[in-house]
Scaffold this motif. Structure first.
Motif, PDB file in Angstrom:
ATOM      1  N   ILE A 105       2.751  -3.439  10.096  1.00  0.00           N
ATOM      2  CA  ILE A 105       3.522  -3.242   8.740  1.00  0.00           C
ATOM      3  C   ILE A 105       4.698  -3.868   8.827  1.00  0.00           C
ATOM      4  N   GLY A 106       5.598  -3.666  10.043  1.00  0.00           N
ATOM      5  CA  GLY A 106       6.922  -4.236  10.351  1.00  0.00           C
ATOM      6  C   GLY A 106       8.114  -3.561   9.667  1.00  0.00           C
ATOM      7  N   LEU A 107       7.916  -2.182   9.178  1.00  0.00           N
ATOM      8  CA  LEU A 107       8.793  -1.388   8.820  1.00  0.00           C
ATOM      9  C   LEU A 107       9.101  -0.461   9.579  1.00  0.00           C
ATOM     10  N   ASN A 138       3.829   6.157   2.146  1.00  0.00           N
ATOM     11  CA  ASN A 138       4.171   7.318   2.030  1.00  0.00           C
ATOM     12  C   ASN A 138       3.789   8.376   3.067  1.00  0.00           C
ATOM     13  N   LEU A 139       2.492   8.182   3.308  1.00  0.00           N
ATOM     14  CA  LEU A 139       1.696   8.988   4.400  1.00  0.00           C
ATOM     15  C   LEU A 139       2.662   8.885   6.063  1.00  0.00           C
ATOM     16  N   LEU A 140       2.847   7.594   6.137  1.00  0.00           N
ATOM     17  CA  LEU A 140       3.354   7.178   7.515  1.00  0.00           C
ATOM     18  C   LEU A 140       4.827   7.983   7.441  1.00  0.00           C
ATOM     19  N   ARG A 141       5.733   7.507   6.510  1.00  0.00           N
ATOM     20  CA  ARG A 141       7.072   8.084   6.221  1.00  0.00           C
ATOM     21  C   ARG A 141       7.088   9.483   6.456  1.00  0.00           C
ATOM     22  N   SER A 142       6.442  10.274   5.367  1.00  0.00           N
ATOM     23  CA  SER A 142       6.529  11.678   5.386  1.00  0.00           C
ATOM     24  C   SER A 142       6.132  12.350   6.688  1.00  0.00           C
ATOM     25  N   ASP A 160       0.992  -1.005   0.178  1.00  0.00           N
ATOM     26  CA  ASP A 160      -0.137  -0.044   0.000  1.00  0.00           C
ATOM     27  C   ASP A 160       1.062   1.093   0.024  1.00  0.00           C
ATOM     28  N   THR A 161       1.348   1.547  -1.221  1.00  0.00           N
ATOM     29  CA  THR A 161       2.245   2.735  -1.473  1.00  0.00           C
ATOM     30  C   THR A 161       1.781   3.904  -0.680  1.00  0.00           C
ATOM     31  N   LYS A 162       0.644   4.398  -0.898  1.00  0.00           N
ATOM     32  CA  LYS A 162       0.034   5.701  -0.320  1.00  0.00           C
ATOM     33  C   LYS A 162      -0.067   5.479   1.189  1.00  0.00           C
TER      34      LYS A 162
END
Length: 243
Positions: A224-226, A175-179, A170-172
């Motif tokens: 998610i594990g990341l 990206n939301l979490l990382r940003s 789930d790229t979106k």
């Protein structure tokens, strides 16, 4: 001025032509986490047979029914009545926020106008709700993920949850979490998870861990594990795992 979390005075306005009365217990349970529903109104043409099921919901939850006759077949006449009431309530200056319960795009302008006046707007609707209305709200809740309050709530159905692999695709979401983590992180890359969630909600009003079958954001992030999770003194911090 709001004294403490949950003390906000809210006006709950329900487009009963657009929402099932079966959703009311879960709806008001969620509203209770946001503040006090000092006004509860529901709008429809109550002379129509299809709306009879709302009677019990109105009595049980003390919701005031507002009658609006359908002047033209096929047109929703309740929208104007609900919009006029919302503006009248706004001008009293007694409310910190409004809960607009509908999946109708006709309320997009109302949500924007209320926000311009400095009150918080919470939207509640089905998955079919137009994106413009969702974006016009400060927060938006999909009705299907809300649970009615109980003394012994059942745990989410883990079998319906997406796998870690699916979440990582789930790229979106990633990206939301990382940003958000990057925007709220300290020098060591740690960010308070509550601040991360608030940051994302400002960009995507309908962001809710329950959309992925997880009751809490920390559970979703962990699955998610990341990301690295740290619990300290009642607070949860998170940072992206460097690979």
């Amino acid at each position: 001025m709001v004294d403490e979390p949950g003390s906000a005075h809210l006006a709950v306005l329900i487009d009963a032509d657009n929402v099932s009365y079966a959703r009311v217990p879960a709806l008001l349970g969620e509203v209770a986490t946001l503040g006090r529903a000092t006004v509860r109104r529901m709008y429809a043409d109550w002379t129509e047979d299809k709306n009879r099921g709302w009677k019990d919901a109105a009595n049980e939850h003390s919701i005031q029914p507002i009658q609006q006759f359908a002047y033209t077949t096929g047109k929703n006449a309740t929208d104007s009545a609900m919009i006029i009431d919302a503006m009248d309530l706004l001008y009293t200056g007694r409310f910190d926020g409004f809960c607009l319960v509908s999946s109708d795009s006709d309320f997009t302008k109302l949500a924007s106008r209320l926000r311009e006046s400095g009150v918080t707007v919470y939207g509640f609707g089905e998955r079919k709700t137009p994106h413009a209305f969702v974006k016009a709200c400060d927060r938006f809740f999909h009705m299907d993920v809300l649970s009615a309050p109980t003394d012994d709530p059942a745990p989410p159905d883990s079998e319906q949850r997406p796998t870690a692999g699916a979440l990582r695709q789930d790229t979106k979401l990633l990206n939301l979490l990382r940003s958000a983590i990057q925007a709220r992180s300290d020098a060591d890359g740690w960010a308070h998870l509550a601040q991360v969630g608030a940051f994302i909600a400002k960009q995507e009003p309908d962001f809710d861990s329950r959309n992925w079958k997880y009751a809490k954001l920390v559970d979703l992030v962990t699955a998610i594990g990341l990301f690295e999770i740290e619990r300290r003194e009642g607070a949860v911090r998170v940072r992206t795992i460097k690979r």
